[in-house]
Design a protein around this motif. Structure first.
Motif, mmCIF file in Angstrom:
data_model
loop_
_atom_site.group_PDB
_atom_site.id
_atom_site.type_symbol
_atom_site.label_atom_id
_atom_site.label_comp_id
_atom_site.label_asym_id
_atom_site.label_seq_id
_atom_site.Cartn_x
_atom_site.Cartn_y
_atom_site.Cartn_z
ATOM 1 N N GLY A 78 48.725 133.564 13.854
ATOM 2 C CA GLY A 78 47.886 133.818 12.693
ATOM 3 C C GLY A 78 47.632 135.304 12.440
ATOM 4 N N LYS A 79 48.319 136.177 13.192
ATOM 5 C CA LYS A 79 48.120 137.608 13.000
ATOM 6 C C LYS A 79 48.650 138.047 11.631
ATOM 7 N N LYS A 80 47.929 138.987 11.027
ATOM 8 C CA LYS A 80 48.310 139.519 9.714
ATOM 9 C C LYS A 80 48.801 140.954 9.865
ATOM 10 N N PHE A 81 49.800 141.294 9.040
ATOM 11 C CA PHE A 81 50.341 142.647 9.046
ATOM 12 C C PHE A 81 50.416 143.145 7.601
ATOM 13 N N LYS A 82 50.385 144.456 7.477
ATOM 14 C CA LYS A 82 50.346 145.080 6.158
ATOM 15 C C LYS A 82 51.378 146.200 6.128
ATOM 16 N N TYR A 83 52.187 146.237 5.063
ATOM 17 C CA TYR A 83 53.234 147.247 4.917
ATOM 18 C C TYR A 83 52.879 148.098 3.700
ATOM 19 N N VAL A 84 52.570 149.372 3.944
ATOM 20 C CA VAL A 84 51.995 150.239 2.919
ATOM 21 C C VAL A 84 53.067 151.159 2.331
ATOM 22 N N PHE A 85 53.077 151.254 0.996
ATOM 23 C CA PHE A 85 54.030 152.101 0.271
ATOM 24 C C PHE A 85 53.268 152.999 -0.701
ATOM 25 N N PRO A 86 53.816 154.167 -1.023
ATOM 26 C CA PRO A 86 53.248 154.948 -2.136
ATOM 27 C C PRO A 86 53.521 154.219 -3.450
ATOM 28 N N LYS A 87 52.694 154.449 -4.451
ATOM 29 C CA LYS A 87 52.886 153.799 -5.745
ATOM 30 C C LYS A 87 54.269 154.138 -6.299
ATOM 31 N N PHE A 88 54.845 153.186 -6.998
ATOM 32 C CA PHE A 88 56.180 153.391 -7.545
ATOM 33 C C PHE A 88 56.312 152.677 -8.887
ATOM 34 N N THR A 89 57.318 153.089 -9.625
ATOM 35 C CA THR A 89 57.688 152.429 -10.875
ATOM 36 C C THR A 89 59.040 151.748 -10.658
ATOM 37 N N LEU A 90 59.493 150.999 -11.658
ATOM 38 C CA LEU A 90 60.728 150.227 -11.498
ATOM 39 C C LEU A 90 61.805 150.712 -12.451
ATOM 40 N N CYS A 91 63.027 150.755 -11.942
ATOM 41 C CA CYS A 91 64.210 151.119 -12.716
ATOM 42 C C CYS A 91 65.253 150.023 -12.561
ATOM 43 N N TRP A 92 66.244 150.056 -13.458
ATOM 44 C CA TRP A 92 67.376 149.148 -13.335
ATOM 45 C C TRP A 92 68.486 149.805 -12.528
ATOM 46 N N THR A 93 69.291 148.971 -11.887
ATOM 47 C CA THR A 93 70.523 149.408 -11.253
ATOM 48 C C THR A 93 71.482 148.236 -11.256
ATOM 49 N N GLU A 94 72.610 148.400 -10.597
ATOM 50 C CA GLU A 94 73.571 147.296 -10.461
ATOM 51 C C GLU A 94 73.929 147.125 -9.003
ATOM 52 N N LEU A 95 73.908 145.887 -8.536
ATOM 53 C CA LEU A 95 74.339 145.553 -7.182
ATOM 54 C C LEU A 95 75.050 144.215 -7.230
ATOM 55 N N GLY A 154 44.354 142.276 10.941
ATOM 56 C CA GLY A 154 43.442 141.201 11.298
ATOM 57 C C GLY A 154 44.165 139.903 11.609
ATOM 58 N N VAL A 155 43.388 138.827 11.626
ATOM 59 C CA VAL A 155 43.903 137.490 11.961
ATOM 60 C C VAL A 155 43.332 136.495 10.952
ATOM 61 N N TRP A 156 44.189 135.563 10.525
ATOM 62 C CA TRP A 156 43.699 134.523 9.627
ATOM 63 C C TRP A 156 42.715 133.620 10.360
ATOM 64 N N PRO A 157 41.571 133.289 9.773
ATOM 65 C CA PRO A 157 40.653 132.330 10.405
ATOM 66 C C PRO A 157 41.347 130.985 10.622
ATOM 67 N N VAL A 158 41.110 130.378 11.742
ATOM 68 C CA VAL A 158 41.782 129.129 12.091
ATOM 69 C C VAL A 158 41.544 128.064 11.015
ATOM 70 N N ARG A 159 40.359 128.058 10.412
ATOM 71 C CA ARG A 159 40.057 127.047 9.387
ATOM 72 C C ARG A 159 40.950 127.178 8.154
ATOM 73 N N GLU A 160 41.622 128.341 7.979
ATOM 74 C CA GLU A 160 42.477 128.545 6.821
ATOM 75 C C GLU A 160 43.956 128.353 7.127
ATOM 76 N N TRP A 161 44.281 128.059 8.382
ATOM 77 C CA TRP A 161 45.698 128.013 8.763
ATOM 78 C C TRP A 161 46.497 126.988 7.954
ATOM 79 N N ASP A 162 45.908 125.866 7.664
ATOM 80 C CA ASP A 162 46.646 124.831 6.908
ATOM 81 C C ASP A 162 47.034 125.339 5.522
ATOM 82 N N GLU A 163 46.239 126.259 4.987
ATOM 83 C CA GLU A 163 46.543 126.805 3.667
ATOM 84 C C GLU A 163 47.478 127.995 3.738
ATOM 85 N N VAL A 164 47.274 128.895 4.724
ATOM 86 C CA VAL A 164 47.980 130.169 4.710
ATOM 87 C C VAL A 164 49.183 130.208 5.647
ATOM 88 N N ILE A 165 49.380 129.159 6.438
ATOM 89 C CA ILE A 165 50.572 129.094 7.312
ATOM 90 C C ILE A 165 51.235 127.732 7.093
#
Length: 457
Positions: A383-400, A443-454
């Motif tokens: 139930g551990k939570k992780f966060k991945y932080v980025f600087p603000k960005f805008t979106l462009c088109w490309t081709e892949l 942080g960690v998800w509260p056990v009471r919320e696991w059915d919803e968030v996991i």
């Protein structure tokens, strides 16, 4: 002579006027009921002193003579074509006037489909004979660029026709392999006249752009016959979000010289499956109207090596959480991709994963907080939570992989945040909980919320 009855005369005049007004109303309704737009056909009643209108007319005569399939792409003129603007202008102006093409700017913009036109040198001579000064801006053809050949032939990207004080900017649109239209950046060479046009004010050319092919309709504007996009609002929205980033082939070639590409049957098979997954995901999300971009390892692969990383084993996409729709999972299920897991909730750390074609599709939802954006991760067993932080960005088109897709415009900042300063070095052993440079425990998800968030399927 008998004296005329004034009341009778007045009645006849009223009746005649009423019939005339009814005829006008009938004609107007019949005209407006026909399919396609019908905008201000006032042929022969415009002021000859209007330079902008005269230049546009002169230009349209030229392109008609040489069968150049152009359409109006001028953002100011297209903005005027909204119904509210039409009603407002017609209510305010009673005299014959140039309503939509006379924007008060120093330029008017048209676009040209390159696949329907072949350059004719005689057109240049004819333009000069009509009094135009002309500038052609050429650039590399990205459709021919690859890691094996970086030379790239030059193609015409922009034409500028100047008559007296007004400029016609003609943008050339090319078809790309991802079934979209592309125009190049307007980049002047050293010997070109930088005063020829108000280059900093032009609608197109500050960067390359990408568009879906617009459906066009023939109409009459200010007494001139020309083509315009049928869906003007959509075209203007596309224009505001059209910036295009080319793959960095030169850097990719340098990367593969240092780290030879994996061309094993397993790697080739994975890339083909990843291409199929990416195309399927794009179709599904586009049908839902949900914008997305390449994220994590898929974004790194495009930026670093113009390809899918063969050992990544999945496809990663990002979506703003504000664009989340509850029917996303059902749509992928119908497309043949059953959900593998759903972690988090809309308010916090939402992510979806779908399984198909022996590879996984991960969709990360991004949240904006002040000057940063972030996406979350959840460890199912703890139930551990992780966060991945980025600087603000805008979106462009490309081709892949022959697909028009979005990426963060500030790609270097995005990739560096996620993979650190050594992003250009391949790392085949990766722990999503500790390897990313921008990961934080959350942080960690509260056990009471696991059915919803996991939810693991």
């Amino acid at each position: 002579m008998p004296r005329l009855n004034k009341t009778l005369v007045l009645s006849l005049l009223i009746a005649t006027s009423s019939v005339f007004l009814l005829f006008q109303l009938y004609y107007y309704r019949q005209y407006m009921s026909k399919p396609g737009p019908h905008i201000l056909g006032r042929s022969g009643r415009l002021s000859a002193s209007d330079i902008q209108w005269q230049v546009v007319k002169k230009f349209l005569g030229l392109v008609h003579r040489y069968n150049m399939p152009v359409f109006l792409a001028d953002t100011a003129s297209l903005e005027f074509l909204s119904l509210d603007s039409l009603l407002l202008k017609d209510s305010q102006v009673r005299e014959p006037h140039c309503t939509f093409l006379c924007t008060g700017r120093q330029f008017t913009t048209f676009a040209l489909f390159s696949n329907l036109w072949k350059f004719d040198p005689a057109m240049v001579t004819a333009a000069e004979e009509r009094g135009f000064e002309m500038m052609e801006v050429r650039g590399k053809d990205p459709r021919l660029a690859s890691m094996d050949d970086l030379s790239g032939n030059e193609i015409p990207l922009h034409f500028l026709f100047r008559f007296q004080s007004h400029v016609i900017h003609l943008v050339v649109l090319y078809e790309r392999s991802g079934n979209y239209l592309w125009h190049g950046q307007l980049r002047l060479k050293a010997n070109m006249d930088r005063t020829f046009a108000p280059f900093r004010k032009l609608d197109y050319g500050r960067a390359a752009g990408a568009y879906d092919r617009p459906e066009l309709v023939l109409t009459t504007l200010d007494g001139l016959d020309l083509r315009i996009p049928r869906n003007i609002s959509r075209f203007l929205v596309e224009h505001s979000q059209a910036r295009f980033l080319e793959c960095r082939y030169r850097d990719a070639r340098a990367f593969f010289q240092m780290y030879p590409d994996d061309t094993s049957p397993e790697a080739m098979d994975f890339r083909m499956k990843a291409k199929g997954m990416l195309h399927l995901a794009a179709r599904t999300l586009t049908q839902l109207g949900v914008p997305f971009w390449l994220s994590s390892g898929t974004c790194l692969g495009w930026f670093r090596q113009c390809n899918i990383i063969p050992y990544s084993k999945d496809v990663d996409l990002g979506i703003w959480v504000k664009d989340y729709r509850p029917d996303i999972s059902d749509a992928f299920q119908k497309a043949g991709l059953p959900i593998k897991h759903k972690f988090g909730k809309v308010e916090d750390s939402l992510e979806l994963s779908f399984q198909g074609m022996d590879i996984k599709l991960d969709i990360f939802f991004f949240y904006q907080e002040g000057d940063i954006v972030w996406n979350g991760g959840t460890q199912a067993k703890s139930g551990k939570k992780f966060k991945y932080v980025f600087p603000k960005f805008t979106l462009c088109w490309t081709e892949l992989m022959e697909l028009k897709v979005r990426v963060p415009c500030e790609t270097m900042d995005y990739v560096s945040a996620n993979y650190g300063p050594s992003w250009n070095t391949p790392v085949k052993t990766w722990d999503w909980k500790s390897s990313p440079a921008n990961v934080q425990e959350n942080g960690v998800w509260p056990v009471r919320e696991w059915d919803e968030v996991i939810q693991v399927y």
